[in-house]
Design an enzyme around this catalytic site. Structure first.
Site, PDB file in Angstrom:
ATOM      1  N   LYS A 182       0.761  -1.100   0.049  1.00 29.28           N
ATOM      2  CA  LYS A 182       0.135  -0.158  -0.060  1.00 29.28           C
ATOM      3  C   LYS A 182       0.905   1.332  -0.028  1.00 29.28           C
ATOM      4  O   LYS A 182       1.555   1.389   0.997  1.00 29.28           O
ATOM      5  CB  LYS A 182      -1.099  -0.082   1.230  1.00 29.28           C
ATOM      6  CG  LYS A 182      -1.773  -1.277   1.315  1.00 29.28           C
ATOM      7  CD  LYS A 182      -2.579  -1.351   2.379  1.00 29.28           C
ATOM      8  CE  LYS A 182      -1.751  -1.794   3.567  1.00 29.28           C
ATOM      9  NZ  LYS A 182      -2.488  -2.180   4.922  1.00 29.28           N
ATOM     10  N   GLY A 217      -7.386   4.169   9.853  1.00 30.93           N
ATOM     11  CA  GLY A 217      -8.123   2.768   9.563  1.00 30.93           C
ATOM     12  C   GLY A 217      -8.182   2.442   8.149  1.00 30.93           C
ATOM     13  O   GLY A 217      -8.912   1.556   7.806  1.00 30.93           O
ATOM     14  N   THR A 218      -7.609   3.335   7.277  1.00 32.41           N
ATOM     15  CA  THR A 218      -7.762   2.832   5.812  1.00 32.41           C
ATOM     16  C   THR A 218      -7.027   1.726   5.382  1.00 32.41           C
ATOM     17  O   THR A 218      -7.814   0.883   4.710  1.00 32.41           O
ATOM     18  CB  THR A 218      -6.993   4.009   4.943  1.00 32.41           C
ATOM     19  OG1 THR A 218      -5.922   4.188   5.336  1.00 32.41           O
ATOM     20  CG2 THR A 218      -7.704   5.334   4.916  1.00 32.41           C
ATOM     21  N   GLY A 219      -5.987   1.152   6.048  1.00 25.65           N
ATOM     22  CA  GLY A 219      -5.380  -0.023   5.795  1.00 25.65           C
ATOM     23  C   GLY A 219      -6.380  -1.363   6.499  1.00 25.65           C
ATOM     24  O   GLY A 219      -6.566  -2.293   5.798  1.00 25.65           O
ATOM     25  N   CYS A 220      -6.944  -1.176   7.464  1.00 28.82           N
ATOM     26  CA  CYS A 220      -7.745  -2.103   8.136  1.00 28.82           C
ATOM     27  C   CYS A 220      -9.080  -2.219   7.190  1.00 28.82           C
ATOM     28  O   CYS A 220      -9.418  -3.554   6.881  1.00 28.82           O
ATOM     29  CB  CYS A 220      -8.217  -1.803   9.636  1.00 28.82           C
ATOM     30  SG  CYS A 220      -7.087  -1.415  10.614  1.00 28.82           S
TER      31      CYS A 220
END
Length: 274
Positions: A182, A217-220
């Site tokens: 990412k 929290g974008t990765g989650c």
């Protein structure tokens, strides 16, 4: 009159930390699962006191409790896919790997190797990295590190797209598993993520970078959306594409509040399925 039961959706388990602000961790995963149309289960590994940009406290859950949460989930539900988030310690990583490896058939596994919060706070104990590499990564269907996590795994800084390509290929070949690297932390006008398969095949996913938004929290959310898609039988490349569109929209259509402590932003999970 007999009531017809609705068809049961695929079941997905997240093994992650609890975020009181609900922007990241198990809460974000559950919201994403619901948006995607799958049934979400949770196994909580840590209780985290945090808001976007700040972590004040991490309380690990007793590994016995973590184990029982996972064992009950597998015993009573047909878990099609698992997503791991914040595992925090060597003991928890190793018990998660043990329990997933024991499943037959084994569910799809998306490993988000959470090490550092967006705020910069450490979320992984120093001795736990080796357990990720030796125990959990070999079981994965996909790894989803961000640039900081990939840098920690490789022992170097990644600061441009060329470096991302090299790092992603090295990780995919080293661990013999597809890697979604990412690239949101690069900044720039375009947010680019790379899906790299062992052997070097690379697929690029890009979207305009949304500026002036301080969510977490974008990765989650990204990893949870991929996991939901895999549980529904979507092939990996298409799952990443759908999840990329979902998380991009969740950022672009973010929520914002003003509070005595200042402005706070949050991802919008009230969206169409990824």
């Amino acid at each position: 009159m007999e009531i017809e039961e609705p068809p049961a959706p695929p079941v997905v388990l997240t093994i992650a930390g609890s975020d009181n602000s609900s922007g990241a961790g198990a809460q974000a995963d559950l919201k994403t699962f619901t948006a995607a149309g799958v049934y979400g289960l949770t196994a909580i590994t840590c209780v985290v006191a945090e808001v976007p940009g700040r972590v004040t406290c991490i309380q690990p859950v007793d590994p016995i409790v973590v184990r029982q949460q996972i064992e009950l989930s597998f015993a009573h539900f047909p878990v099609a896919a698992v997503k791991t988030g914040m595992l925090h310690s060597r003991v928890i990583i190793e018990l998660v790997a043990e329990l997933i490896a024991a499943q037959d058939p084994r569910p799809k596994l998306v490993v988000d190797p959470v090490m550092v919060a967006t705020s910069g706070d450490a979320l992984l104990e120093p001795d736990a990295l080796a357990s990720y590499v030796e125990k959990l990564f070999p079981l994965a269907s996909l790894l989803t590190p961000n640039l900081d996590e990939a840098g920690a795994l490789l022992g170097r800084t990644i600061n441009n797209l060329i470096g991302m390509r090299m790092a992603g290929r090295e990780l995919a070949d080293r661990f013999a598993v597809p890697v979604l690297l990412k690239g949101g932390h690069l900044g720039g006008e375009i947010a680019t993520d790379l899906l790299i398969f062992p052997g070097g095949r690379t697929v690029e996913f890009s979207a305009p970078f949304t500026r002036g938004v301080s969510t977490h929290g974008t990765g989650c959310t990204f990893a949870a959306a991929i996991t939901a898609c895999l549980a529904m039988g979507v092939e990996l490349e298409e799952a990443v594409q759908q999840a990329k569109e979902f998380v991009t929209t969740a950022v672009r259509q973010h929520f914002r509040w003003e509070s005595p402590a200042g402005r706070v932003d949050a991802l919008n999970h009230f969206l169409l399925p990824p």
